[in-house]
Design a protein around this motif. Structure first.
Motif, PDB file in Angstrom:
ATOM      1  N   SER A   1       0.838  -1.206   0.000  1.00 15.19           N
ATOM      2  CA  SER A   1       0.000   0.000   0.000  1.00 15.19           C
ATOM      3  C   SER A   1       0.869   1.252   0.000  1.00 15.19           C
ATOM      4  O   SER A   1       0.600   2.214  -0.725  1.00 15.19           O
ATOM      5  N   CYS A   2       1.931   1.239   0.818  1.00 15.66           N
ATOM      6  CA  CYS A   2       2.839   2.383   0.879  1.00 15.66           C
ATOM      7  C   CYS A   2       3.526   2.604  -0.462  1.00 15.66           C
ATOM      8  O   CYS A   2       3.658   3.747  -0.925  1.00 15.66           O
ATOM      9  N   MET A   3       3.963   1.528  -1.102  1.00 14.07           N
ATOM     10  CA  MET A   3       4.641   1.643  -2.391  1.00 14.07           C
ATOM     11  C   MET A   3       3.708   2.226  -3.443  1.00 14.07           C
ATOM     12  O   MET A   3       4.118   3.031  -4.281  1.00 14.07           O
ATOM     13  N   CYS A   4       2.436   1.841  -3.380  1.00 14.61           N
ATOM     14  CA  CYS A   4       1.462   2.331  -4.366  1.00 14.61           C
ATOM     15  C   CYS A   4       1.160   3.810  -4.141  1.00 14.61           C
ATOM     16  O   CYS A   4       1.222   4.613  -5.067  1.00 14.61           O
ATOM     17  N   ILE A   5       0.870   4.177  -2.893  1.00 10.85           N
ATOM     18  CA  ILE A   5       0.472   5.547  -2.581  1.00 10.85           C
ATOM     19  C   ILE A   5       1.630   6.525  -2.713  1.00 10.85           C
ATOM     20  O   ILE A   5       1.468   7.635  -3.231  1.00 10.85           O
ATOM     21  N   TYR A   6       2.817   6.116  -2.250  1.00  9.19           N
ATOM     22  CA  TYR A   6       3.943   7.040  -2.183  1.00  9.19           C
ATOM     23  C   TYR A   6       4.891   6.962  -3.372  1.00  9.19           C
ATOM     24  O   TYR A   6       5.789   7.809  -3.500  1.00  9.19           O
ATOM     25  N   LEU A   7       4.715   5.986  -4.260  1.00  6.03           N
ATOM     26  CA  LEU A   7       5.650   5.851  -5.362  1.00  6.03           C
ATOM     27  C   LEU A   7       4.950   5.694  -6.710  1.00  6.03           C
ATOM     28  O   LEU A   7       5.116   6.525  -7.608  1.00  6.03           O
ATOM     29  N   ALA A   8       4.146   4.636  -6.864  1.00  7.30           N
ATOM     30  CA  ALA A   8       3.565   4.333  -8.173  1.00  7.30           C
ATOM     31  C   ALA A   8       2.599   5.415  -8.653  1.00  7.30           C
ATOM     32  O   ALA A   8       2.675   5.871  -9.803  1.00  7.30           O
ATOM     33  N   VAL A   9       1.677   5.840  -7.785  1.00  8.57           N
ATOM     34  CA  VAL A   9       0.688   6.849  -8.180  1.00  8.57           C
ATOM     35  C   VAL A   9       1.345   8.185  -8.544  1.00  8.57           C
ATOM     36  O   VAL A   9       1.056   8.756  -9.600  1.00  8.57           O
ATOM     37  N   PRO A  10       2.248   8.727  -7.704  1.00  5.45           N
ATOM     38  CA  PRO A  10       2.893   9.997  -8.076  1.00  5.45           C
ATOM     39  C   PRO A  10       3.669   9.917  -9.390  1.00  5.45           C
ATOM     40  O   PRO A  10       3.636  10.857 -10.189  1.00  5.45           O
ATOM     41  N   CYS A  11       4.375   8.809  -9.624  1.00  3.80           N
ATOM     42  CA  CYS A  11       5.147   8.672 -10.866  1.00  3.80           C
ATOM     43  C   CYS A  11       4.223   8.665 -12.079  1.00  3.80           C
ATOM     44  O   CYS A  11       4.500   9.300 -13.102  1.00  3.80           O
ATOM     45  N   SER A  12       3.106   7.947 -11.963  1.00  7.32           N
ATOM     46  CA  SER A  12       2.162   7.888 -13.080  1.00  7.32           C
ATOM     47  C   SER A  12       1.576   9.255 -13.384  1.00  7.32           C
ATOM     48  O   SER A  12       1.441   9.663 -14.539  1.00  7.32           O
ATOM     49  N   LEU A  13       1.226   9.995 -12.328  1.00  7.17           N
ATOM     50  CA  LEU A  13       0.652  11.330 -12.512  1.00  7.17           C
ATOM     51  C   LEU A  13       1.668  12.302 -13.104  1.00  7.17           C
ATOM     52  O   LEU A  13       1.348  13.080 -14.003  1.00  7.17           O
ATOM     53  N   MET A  14       2.881  12.251 -12.581  1.00  4.46           N
ATOM     54  CA  MET A  14       3.917  13.177 -13.028  1.00  4.46           C
ATOM     55  C   MET A  14       4.188  13.023 -14.519  1.00  4.46           C
ATOM     56  O   MET A  14       4.277  14.012 -15.265  1.00  4.46           O
ATOM     57  N   THR A  15       4.320  11.804 -14.992  1.00  2.68           N
ATOM     58  CA  THR A  15       4.649  11.582 -16.401  1.00  2.68           C
ATOM     59  C   THR A  15       3.500  11.950 -17.328  1.00  2.68           C
ATOM     60  O   THR A  15       3.724  12.269 -18.493  1.00  2.68           O
ATOM     61  N   SER A  16       2.261  11.942 -16.821  1.00  6.88           N
ATOM     62  CA  SER A  16       1.127  12.302 -17.678  1.00  6.88           C
ATOM     63  C   SER A  16       1.169  13.775 -18.092  1.00  6.88           C
ATOM     64  O   SER A  16       0.577  14.159 -19.100  1.00  6.88           O
ATOM     65  N   PHE A  17       1.881  14.611 -17.306  1.00  6.92           N
ATOM     66  CA  PHE A  17       1.995  16.035 -17.623  1.00  6.92           C
ATOM     67  C   PHE A  17       3.217  16.351 -18.477  1.00  6.92           C
ATOM     68  O   PHE A  17       3.420  17.497 -18.855  1.00  6.92           O
ATOM     69  N   ASN A  18       4.027  15.350 -18.744  1.00 12.77           N
ATOM     70  CA  ASN A  18       5.263  15.572 -19.499  1.00 12.77           C
ATOM     71  C   ASN A  18       4.970  15.656 -20.998  1.00 12.77           C
ATOM     72  O   ASN A  18       5.380  14.809 -21.799  1.00 12.77           O
ATOM     73  N   THR A  19       4.223  16.686 -21.367  1.00 15.85           N
ATOM     74  CA  THR A  19       3.787  16.864 -22.749  1.00 15.85           C
ATOM     75  C   THR A  19       3.709  18.349 -23.068  1.00 15.85           C
ATOM     76  O   THR A  19       3.703  19.188 -22.163  1.00 15.85           O
ATOM     77  N   ALA A  20       3.661  18.667 -24.349  1.00 15.67           N
ATOM     78  CA  ALA A  20       3.616  20.070 -24.765  1.00 15.67           C
ATOM     79  C   ALA A  20       2.266  20.696 -24.414  1.00 15.67           C
ATOM     80  O   ALA A  20       1.217  20.064 -24.553  1.00 15.67           O
TER      81      ALA A  20
END
Length: 310
Positions: A39-58
């Protein structure tokens, strides 16, 4: 019809991941308490990484207005849900805190995000970010902070990732290639981790007792039928009032976020904050995840018919 079929396939894969976790739990390889690490790995690592990369666009005008449209839809829908919960409380048929969280917050991150990516493409993932706000009101309902502390809210991993992503999106800065690849890999672990946790927790429940609870079906009905139908009406009205070149797809993402099962993040929070009803919260999540394989495609079909009539 094609979108509905893709939904069924994606949901089926999530259910199979949950069954894998259930098997691991039944074999006593990982206990519910030990799954707290996942649960900690999902909340504190996987979710933020997924969200961050979704904004990496023009940043483009259409994308910016589309994001504002998705944000407007999210605000309206959450206000609607809070108002409905308030009405039920005043009528004497109110929901318990964990039931309120399960009805209001859906699996936009753990289920809908990969689903949007598979159905519409990576460029539409950004529109799911406005729904990843469960660590504010949801945290309080699950036994976390008892009052809103905006400093703590904006520094939580998910919210911080969204704010950082927005900064990248607005300024046009880009993350280095290796970092993006690493974050995308970590983000792809989000769905498996969350569903494994749900399956492990569910393996420790008395299935007969869970499925025989009439109350849980009432909560599932609200989450998968009543609130989605009202959400659909709001989104169709918004489509008429807020023209956008890609409005149909943007609002389809909003609809997917609104009609999904109860958020697995709520289960994870209940576990992290040692909520005494974490087992009940988990059972709501599992039941709504199973039933949404039927309800979500139907809601999407109805929404598409509504768009055709506009």
């Amino acid at each position: 019809m094609e979108v509905s079929w893709l939904l069924v396939q994606q949901i089926a894969s999530m259910v199979l991941m949950g069954l894998a976790g259930y098997g691991v739990g039944k074999l006593k390889l990982i206990t519910g308490e030990q799954s707290r690490v996942l649960s900690c790995m999902c909340i504190y690592l996987a979710v933020p990484c997924s969200l961050m990369t979704s904004f990496n666009t023009a940043m483009e005008a259409d994308k910016l207005t589309g994001l504002l449209l998705a944000l407007g839809a999210a605000v309206l829908l959450h206000l609607l849900y809070l108002a409905l919960n308030g009405l039920m409380n005043r009528s004497g048929h109110g929901l318990a805190p964990e039931e309120q969280a399960s009805v209001i917050y859906n699996n936009a991150g753990n289920l809908i995000l990969p689903m949007v990516m598979a159905i519409l493409g990576q460029e539409y993932v950004i529109y799911t970010s406005v729904y990843i706000l469960v660590r504010t009101h949801g945290q309080k309902l699950m036994g976390g902070a008892q009052q809103f502390d905006w400093k703590k809210i904006v520094t939580t991993p998910a919210i911080a990732a969204i704010l950082a992503g927005l900064a990248l999106f607005i300024t046009g800065l880009r993350l280095p290639g290796p970092l993006v690849t690493a974050m995308e890999g970590l983000g792809s672990c989000m769905a498996p981790l969350s569903m494994l946790v749900i399956g492990i927790l569910f393996s420790e429940l008395d299935l007969k007792r869970v499925l025989c609870q009439g109350r849980i079906y009432w909560v599932a009905g609200l989450r998968l039928l009543v609130y989605p139908l009202l959400s659909m009406a709001v989104l169709l009205a918004l489509r008429m009032l807020w023209p956008h070149s890609d409005g149909d797809n943007v609002l389809l993402v909003s609809l997917l976020c609104a009609i999904g099962p109860a958020a697995s993040a709520i289960t994870q929070m209940a576990q992290l904050y040692h909520n005494p009803n974490s087992g009940y919260v988990s059972s709501i999540n599992v039941l709504t995840t199973l039933l949404c394989a039927v309800t979500m495609p139907v809601m999407v079909l109805l929404f598409q018919l509504g768009l055709d009539l506009l």
